[in-house]
Write an enzyme that holds these catalytic residues in place. Structure first.
Site, PDB file in Angstrom:
ATOM      1  N   LYS A 254      -4.054  10.122  -7.082  1.00 57.36           N
ATOM      2  CA  LYS A 254      -3.977   9.221  -7.714  1.00 57.36           C
ATOM      3  C   LYS A 254      -5.034   8.955  -8.673  1.00 57.36           C
ATOM      4  O   LYS A 254      -5.206   9.601  -9.564  1.00 57.36           O
ATOM      5  CB  LYS A 254      -3.603   8.018  -6.906  1.00 57.36           C
ATOM      6  CG  LYS A 254      -2.279   8.180  -6.026  1.00 57.36           C
ATOM      7  CD  LYS A 254      -1.766   6.959  -5.379  1.00 57.36           C
ATOM      8  CE  LYS A 254      -0.746   7.352  -3.976  1.00 57.36           C
ATOM      9  NZ  LYS A 254       0.232   8.102  -4.523  1.00 57.36           N
TER      10      LYS A 254
ATOM     11  N   SER B  65       2.230  -0.196  -1.643  1.00 55.53           N
ATOM     12  CA  SER B  65       2.744   0.601  -2.784  1.00 55.53           C
ATOM     13  C   SER B  65       3.699   0.085  -3.684  1.00 55.53           C
ATOM     14  O   SER B  65       3.894   0.560  -4.772  1.00 55.53           O
ATOM     15  CB  SER B  65       2.928   2.227  -2.333  1.00 55.53           C
ATOM     16  OG  SER B  65       4.163   2.174  -1.448  1.00 55.53           O
TER      17      SER B  65
ATOM     18  N   HIS C  77      -3.993   3.721  -2.927  1.00 56.87           N
ATOM     19  CA  HIS C  77      -3.611   3.148  -4.332  1.00 56.87           C
ATOM     20  C   HIS C  77      -4.893   2.073  -4.382  1.00 56.87           C
ATOM     21  O   HIS C  77      -4.852   1.337  -5.387  1.00 56.87           O
ATOM     22  CB  HIS C  77      -2.266   2.140  -4.210  1.00 56.87           C
ATOM     23  CG  HIS C  77      -1.050   2.929  -4.416  1.00 56.87           C
ATOM     24  ND1 HIS C  77      -0.588   3.670  -5.575  1.00 56.87           N
ATOM     25  CD2 HIS C  77      -0.594   3.360  -3.328  1.00 56.87           C
ATOM     26  CE1 HIS C  77       0.469   4.292  -5.207  1.00 56.87           C
ATOM     27  NE2 HIS C  77       0.728   4.261  -3.982  1.00 56.87           N
TER      28      HIS C  77
END
Ligand code: WAQ
Ligand code: MG
Length: 636
Positions: free
Chosen positions: A491, A433, A461
């Site tokens: 996300k 990250s 991610h």
């Protein structure tokens, strides 16, 4: 490899100064194998002292000679509310120990400020007894027995170091008391120590911001004894048993003192309010209530789906139909049709048999790790894994083996050397990250399988970002899946919540064993339905993923043209600055130029590895990306 208790102990010391003035010093006793790391840590500490940058650093490694063990002094805390009260209390405590001239001794204290060591003062005549009065007496060759056994830990912890020093000094022949005020401008707690009265922390002994601090060692006895006292303080190796202390890590006793420390280190954090919907541009409050537009280079909403009308409408519709909240945990009243539908959809999207929803991605990691590992098990964790993985490891109670970042050989060697454990679990971020690099999933899976270990990969991610259609690492590499793929709805999927994609059997196991799943209220239908709608958009519009990748490629290429070297395998583009305050200043300068960029600092990344972290969205325009490059070139 595993720590060998027999490896010999060595004394390490660090001194740092600038223009001859003392800045920082530290004493350690560590195992021989920990010496290189200790030297590196102490050098880093010397270089990052709030008192300034040294022009001279002296690192020494010495044989300890015969070591003795001492039990740590008893610690008690005296709460004071201002420096005057603190100094008065210190004098009272000394007086109570039979030191009659305590007030005069307090008055001498400032004379110790410029010393590298402590004043050695006759408690009755107040004569200075040190041979070198410009240097003072310096206690060295000491550490806590716990840190020797636990390995190197060289970050500054005022209390942990002070209790060791105070215990050693209090046990020196002829010493009847010690008085200490830190010279760190942001550390206001000091102490009075005596062998019989113990270590009395006095919470406030100086003003925040005051760099004045020092130490006085009080001696009582014949002059002939002084040399032996100094020898003991300076040369006798001492390990202090601190096991009876309730905690070795109190920092400032007061909340405000601790906040002051955080601020002084350039590590303060605040929530900032964005007065606009999630997207590539945000409105923020400016001076005199004016609002300004900033280009957002800091959002995880990679595909700009959080405000997509279809996603928003799905949330609104679900709220009307199913209610705003779920009313209970998944095992009680919190499972509604949207929950069941999303779990099915996620499993199908990721190519797994089943999926289990969590309230957040953080809880998904904590929930999976604590369910799969417990005391007696081993977890192997990449050194750059996200905080939620680290917390999951800690909470599980399993022993944690941290392997070198992305180093599959290191992982393999560590797995091979730990064959005994009941269950072995390996956990890695899929996209790291803070660095944006991606895990070599095929090799990771090979290593796990070859060693019979369970594999967990966090694709927080990666989902919606990695792989041609955003399905993640397995798609990107054309390989199989780990035993557990963790992901988030918060996300690229524009909503909130977390999930684990697993086999049917593993799903049943999590539902029965995973405490964050069992004991959290289920995410509400609106966010669940929003994530489901976003997943449909992602499946139908893979061009968003392609567009995101083009934008990342464009930004990386423009940055490298501008002389800023970066690399990434995801939508996270780190620009490493190093110094914490510099990174914060750069982020502020970028904001003045109209860009919202996160400055990422310790403890999120290592000290001295602060960075600007640019996050790219599919909807950023080329102009926005070009202009952030130009601004970056100016500020870093
Ligand atoms: N030997 C003798 N004197 C020393 C030594 C040493 N090893 N290390 C530091 N000093 C002297 C020196 O003059 C410094 O300026 C002064 O002491 C203060 O040192 O329970 O942080 O390392 O939370 O700044 C007290 C903790 C913290 C109270 C003390 O001292 C608590 C501290 P610093
Ligand atoms: Mg200090």
């Amino acid at each position: 490899m595993e720590d060998s208790k027999e490896s010999r102990a060595l004394c390490v010391k660090m001194r740092a100064s600038c223009d001859g003035a003392h800045i920082s010093g530290a004493e350690r006793i560590v195992r021989e194998r920990a010496v290189p790391q200790t030297l590196a840590d102490l050098a880093a500490r010397a270089l990052h002292h709030s008192k300034g940058t040294p022009d001279f650093i002296n690192l020494k490694v010495e044989e300890p000679g015969a070591m003795i063990r001492l039990k740590a002094l008893q610690v008690t805390t005296v709460e004071t509310s201002d420096p005057e009260e603190g100094r008065r209390k210190a004098a009272e405590l000394l007086a109570a120990e039979g030191i009659d001239r305590a007030d005069e001794i307090m008055a001498m204290f400032e004379g110790s400020y410029s010393l590298r060591g402590a004043m050695l003062v006759d408690a009755d005549t107040l004569e200075r007894l040190e041979p070198d009065r410009a240097r003072g007496v310096r206690a060295t060759r000491m550490d806590s027995a716990q840190s020797l056994e636990g390995g190197a830990n060289c970050g500054k912890n005022h209390f942990a170091e002070a209790i060791v020093l105070a215990t050693k000094v209090a046990n020196a022949p002829g010493i009847v008391g010690e008085l200490c005020v830190s010279d760190d401008p942001d550390y206001v707690t000091g102490y009075v120590a005596t062998k019989s009265g113990g270590y009395r922390r006095i919470t406030v002994v100086k003003r925040m911001g005051d760099p004045g601090g020092g130490r006085i060692f009080l001696y009582r006895g014949p002059r002939e004894g002084v040399a032996e006292t100094i020898r003991f303080i300076e040369s006798q190796a001492v390990l202090v048993d601190c096991s009876a202390l309730s905690s070795m890590t109190p920092r400032s006793a007061s909340i405000s003192g601790e906040l002051g420390e955080i601020a002084a280190a350039g590590l303060s954090r605040k929530c900032r309010e964005l007065e606009s919907p999630t997207g590539p541009v945000a409105l923020v409050g400016g001076k005199a209530g004016a609002r300004r537009e900033l280009v957002v280079m800091a959002s995880n909403d990679y595909l700009d789906l959080a405000r997509d009308p279809r996603v928003v409408e799905a949330a609104a519709e679900a709220a009307r139909r199913w209610g705003a909240g779920s009313g209970g945990s998944r095992l009680t009243t919190g499972t509604q049709p949207p929950h069941v539908a999303l779990e099915r959809h996620l499993a199908q999207f990721k190519g797994s048999e089943a999926a289990v929803l969590y309230a957040t991605g953080y809880m998904a990691n904590v929930g999976v790790l604590t369910a799969l590992a417990k005391k007696g098990d081993l977890i192997f964790s990449d050194e750059l894994n996200h905080a939620s993985i680290i917390d999951g490891c800690r909470l599980s109670g399993a022993e944690v083996v941290v392997y070198r970042h992305a180093d599959m050989d290191d992982l393999s060697a560590r797995l091979a050397s730990a064959r005994g454990a009941r269950r072995r679990v390996v956990v890695s971020d899929g996209v790291f990250s803070m660095d944006g690099d991606i895990l070599d999933l095929p090799r990771f899976l090979d290593v796990c399988r070859a060693n019979g270990a369970l594999s967990i990969v966090d694709e927080a991610h990666a989902t919606g970002v990695v792989g041609a259609t955003g399905r993640g690492l397995a798609e990107r590499f054309g390989c199989g899946h780990p035993d557990v793929t963790v992901g988030t709805l918060s996300k690229a999927l524009g909503s909130e919540g977390g999930f684990a994609c697993v086999s049917r059997e593993m799903a049943d196991y999590l539902v029965n064993k995973s405490r964050p799943f069992i004991f959290s209220t289920a995410p509400g239908a609106p966010s669940v339905a929003a994530a489901d709608a976003a997943l449909y958009v992602l499946e139908r519009e893979p061009w968003r993923v392609a567009r995101l990748r083009e934008n990342v490629g464009f930004l990386v290429e423009r940055l490298s043209r501008a002389g800023v070297k970066v690399s990434t395998g995801s939508a996270i583009v780190p620009v490493v600055v190093g110094d914490e305050r510099k990174a914060v200043a750069a982020a502020q300068a970028l904001e003045e130029r109209g860009f919202l960029v996160s400055a990422i600092r310790y403890p999120t990344v290592a000290k001295g590895a602060a960075r600007l972290r640019l996050a790219v969205m599919s909807s950023h325009t080329r102009e926005q990306l070009e202009s952030v490059c130009a601004a970056l070139r100016d500020v870093v």
